[in-house]
Design an enzyme around this catalytic site. Sequence first.
Site: not given
Ligand code: F6R
Length: 616
Positions: A2, A27, A76, A103-104, A485, A489, A492, A508, A611
């Site tokens: 949010c 967000r 969100w 937000n929360g 990673e 990616k 996502e 294994h 995010k």
């Molecule tokens: C993946 C991604 C998330 C963040 C995770 C932590 O592409 O962006 O996995 O890395 O939510 O976020 P921060 O770094 O803001 O604590």
Amino acid sequence: MCGIVGYIGPKSAESVLISGLKRLEYRGYDSAGISVISKDNKLETRKKAGKVSVLVQELADLPIAPAHIGIGHTRWATHGAPTDRNAHPHIGGSHHRLSLIHNGIIENFASLKKELSAAGTVFTSETDSEVVAHLVAIEYDKLQDLKQAFMVVVRRLEGAFTLLCIHQDHPDVVFAARRNSPLVIGLGQAENFLGSDVAAFIEYTKHAVAVGQDQIVELRSGSFQISDFEGNPVEAEEFEVSWDASAASKGGWPSFMAKEIADQPQAVGDTLMGRISSDGSVNLAEMADLAKLSEANRIVFVACGTAAYAAEAAKYAIEKWAKIPVSVELAHEFRYRDPVIDDKTLVIAMSQSGETMDTLMAVRHALSEGAKVLAVCNTQGATLAREAHATIYTHAGPEVAVASTKAFTAQVTAGQLIGLVLAWQRESLPIVELKKIGLELLTLPRKIKEVLDTAASMGELAKGFADAKSVLFLGRNIAYPIALEGALKLKELAYIHAEGFAAGELKHGPIALVENGQPVIVIVPSRLGEGSLHAKVVSNIQEIKARGARVIAIAEAGDSETGDYADEIFFIPETMPLLAGQLSVIPLQIFAMELSNAKGLDVDQPRNLAKSVTVE
Ligand code: F6R
């Protein structure tokens, strides 16, 4: 999760709020809405399910009154589906004069809602937030004092909240409160702003104030006051934002993701800037704040998602250089299992946003156990930086695409800098070795640029995998977290099932997944690396090839062997093996981005994600 924005001043509230919401859309993008108080003191609200663009269309179809005060929200969804009704702002009271955004999560909303329902309040949404709007409106009707009413209510709330509230009887003030969710103030000339982070108002001012835990803000066009929940004044912590507005715009790139991938030479260069001198010696002044750091007998990283993979990558370097045990903990697992930590433990919290609730809770737990806490953070004014003993900022600039790219390479680099500083302090390697590492780190921005210059081939290749059902990623040593990673990616951005494995683990179990045509991306270690890892991974390639895998290898320039077995090969420049992660991850980012583009998906705002995960 949010995004919230507030404005009071001479500009058009609608345009300030909409531009803030666009910048905060990363967000959450389930719904968006704004409320303003018009010049003739009427509260007006527009809100719609969907992205900010849907709200913009609604405002074009049904214009809102010109106004100089307002609040805006991009959601969100937590409580209640992403519908128009559940979109914020929420209107409180039967007279519809108060508007509130949140937000929360209000953890005690059910009991509060029951109390309100029993007294006759009718709810129009399924959200926890609407409960707060009604409570403040009812309290205001009793007290006839908006600040007092707001304070009485926030004291009753449990959980996490940033709240912004306006009332049409008071067209000259926005009230805000925060507990466990982020809030910053932007200070302008005869105008002031509120935002979940500085991106909300970066276009208008770089002068900001961080709002602390359990604080209330009274924002007017020419002044602001911060107090605690009891009304006692609190001193403001002002700071200058180092990002500029252009850094948070696409600047001609087709997506923020494309721009942020291309930004990586600068993100890594800026993270190194001033921290390694031309002879290779390292200086992280921020770590001087951590008294007796070299007495720490172990390091525990706490982080989530991509940040946790960055910590994993840094772990290999820190252990090797500083000879100190390092573990990486997913913050949400760490917090709730009574981890053994003490005053000899250095806890490093890695977080781009500095607002990830899981990471913050882990940090609070570590602090309560007496650990020293160092934050690695990308966002000024973030809660994490305020709560840790010291902070090392990654200077990646604003990361707007929801999936992290440039923050990752900057985080790995910051972790390596920490390893280098500890190695100097602990005298665990000869100085000449340490300087060599420092000098090699300085070459990374140029080498990342070289990778980017040749990466189009990886993008072309990716387009051929649009129908893939699953892609496996293999790596070993430093390349293991890079494989994890790369897989994240792809999940996502392209919604393709992907798994990252340690190449040694293949036999294994995971090798059972390999069948004819299975795409496997293998990150091949440097020939200069540990023992015979290169040869071992080349053997792994042969093992999966024998079972029908289609292998794409990421290998170091000059590796003449891997190409004999892989179906496709992408070369990265030579570097020290422990520094190769920042190079090998780039083709994986491009692979995921181009696959997402080929499938016609929204690469900047993948489904279901937000995010800055500010709820546990
Ligand atoms: C993946 C991604 C998330 C963040 C995770 C932590 O592409 O962006 O996995 O890395 O939510 O976020 P921060 O770094 O803001 O604590």
